[in-house]
Design a protein around this motif. Structure first.
Motif, PDB file in Angstrom:
ATOM      1  N   GLU A  47     -20.401  -1.028 -46.875  1.00  0.00           N
ATOM      2  CA  GLU A  47     -20.825  -0.262 -45.711  1.00  0.00           C
ATOM      3  C   GLU A  47     -19.616   0.316 -44.977  1.00  0.00           C
ATOM      4  O   GLU A  47     -19.633   1.481 -44.547  1.00  0.00           O
ATOM      5  CB  GLU A  47     -21.641  -1.149 -44.779  1.00  0.00           C
ATOM      6  N   ALA A  48     -18.577  -0.506 -44.838  1.00  0.00           N
ATOM      7  CA  ALA A  48     -17.362  -0.011 -44.180  1.00  0.00           C
ATOM      8  C   ALA A  48     -16.703   1.106 -44.988  1.00  0.00           C
ATOM      9  O   ALA A  48     -16.151   2.051 -44.428  1.00  0.00           O
ATOM     10  CB  ALA A  48     -16.375  -1.169 -43.980  1.00  0.00           C
ATOM     11  N   ASN A  51     -18.539   4.315 -44.431  1.00  0.00           N
ATOM     12  CA  ASN A  51     -18.341   4.793 -43.071  1.00  0.00           C
ATOM     13  C   ASN A  51     -16.909   5.263 -42.819  1.00  0.00           C
ATOM     14  O   ASN A  51     -16.630   5.814 -41.747  1.00  0.00           O
ATOM     15  CB  ASN A  51     -18.693   3.690 -42.067  1.00  0.00           C
ATOM     16  N   ASN A  52     -16.024   5.017 -43.788  1.00  0.00           N
ATOM     17  CA  ASN A  52     -14.626   5.458 -43.667  1.00  0.00           C
ATOM     18  C   ASN A  52     -14.546   6.922 -44.111  1.00  0.00           C
ATOM     19  O   ASN A  52     -14.493   7.233 -45.293  1.00  0.00           O
ATOM     20  CB  ASN A  52     -13.728   4.571 -44.528  1.00  0.00           C
ATOM     21  N   ARG A  53     -14.513   7.829 -43.155  1.00  0.00           N
ATOM     22  CA  ARG A  53     -14.590   9.257 -43.454  1.00  0.00           C
ATOM     23  C   ARG A  53     -13.396   9.746 -44.252  1.00  0.00           C
ATOM     24  O   ARG A  53     -13.549  10.497 -45.233  1.00  0.00           O
ATOM     25  CB  ARG A  53     -14.685  10.041 -42.143  1.00  0.00           C
ATOM     26  N   GLU A 228     -11.896  -3.063 -48.186  1.00  0.00           N
ATOM     27  CA  GLU A 228     -12.497  -1.780 -48.557  1.00  0.00           C
ATOM     28  C   GLU A 228     -11.920  -1.274 -49.879  1.00  0.00           C
ATOM     29  O   GLU A 228     -12.620  -0.600 -50.646  1.00  0.00           O
ATOM     30  CB  GLU A 228     -12.258  -0.757 -47.445  1.00  0.00           C
TER      31      GLU A 228
END
Length: 256
Positions: A47-48, A51-53, A228
């Motif tokens: 999920e992280a 969400n890390n653009r 990540e």
């Protein structure tokens, strides 16, 4: 006794090859942020990751670059291999030798030379410079892969097709390409893989407006190993396995 020694040696080799990959996949699902202790199963790092653009943009850039490099390299490399296999021309031996020179040259030498060339031409560093650089060092691998397949090709099939009235393009499309399709697929996958994980050449060729995944990961692990990165590595491994299975399925259907 010798059989057990051989099995132990093989187990050691395969352990060194696949144990780090297994550790990466396992800790991609670790709920603990520490990379040295298990804290339970969790999807939080995936999920992280999504969400890390900046990391996702770099991943998309790398996939676009690798796909473009593999496609263009496959086309250019196939035409080059066909020319080397079918025709005789002055400088053919020198051209074949230059392909091996590019393959054996250190990446740092190639990166510096390409950077000097692009600066001399006034080219802005970015996607185009990366694409040209990746095509340059991937091309010899594709040419040799396709050329090896063409070495066992019976040229009389091409002559028979032309005798039956087929044009050069029809002969290429209906006779040659179906026969060398496994080599084309292997060359595409090879070019995609080489482009996707390149670090040295990309370091010199990329510009401030175009970031690629290997450089982004390298900048992240320099300040500490983030979970990540493990999640991203697991997804890349899954992508590799899916690509391998698809290529095997295509080749199996082609043989049948």
């Amino acid at each position: 006794m010798s059989r057990w020694l051989l099995r132990g040696y093989l187990a050691l080799i395969y352990g060194l090859l696949y144990l780090p990959i297994l550790v990466l996949v396992v800790f991609a699902f670790n709920d603990n942020r520490s990379a040295y202790s298990w804290g339970g199963f969790s999807w939080r790092w995936f999920e992280a990751l999504f969400n890390n653009r900046s990391l996702m943009d770099a991943a998309l850039n790398s996939l676009l670059l690798a796909a473009s490099t593999a496609t263009l390299t496959m086309i250019i490399g196939t035409l080059t291999a066909v020319a080397l296999q079918r025709y005789r021309f002055r400088g053919k031996t020198a051209l074949q030798g230059m392909l091996f020179v590019v393959m054996m040259s250190p990446e740092i030498v190639m990166a510096i030379s390409l950077l000097a060339l692009f600066i001399l031409l006034g080219m802005q560093l970015g996607f185009v410079s990366l694409l040209l650089a990746h095509i340059t060092f991937c091309l010899p691998f594709v040419v040799i892969t396709v050329y090896a397949q063409l070495s066992g090709f019976d040229n009389r099939l091409m002559e028979a097709a032309r005798d039956l009235g087929a044009s050069e393009w029809q002969t290429l499309r209906t006779v040659l390409l179906p026969m060398i399709w496994p080599a084309l697929l292997a060359g595409w996958l090879l070019g995609f893989t080489l482009s996707l994980d390149d670090v040295v050449v990309s370091t010199f060729m990329t510009g401030p407006g175009f970031d690629v995944l290997p450089l982004r990961i390298y900048s992240m692990v320099r300040i500490g190993l983030s979970p990540e990165v493990n999640a991203l590595g697991a997804l890349l491994l899954l992508l590799s396995l899916v690509s391998l299975m698809l290529s095997h399925l295509i080749l199996t259907r082609k043989r049948s």
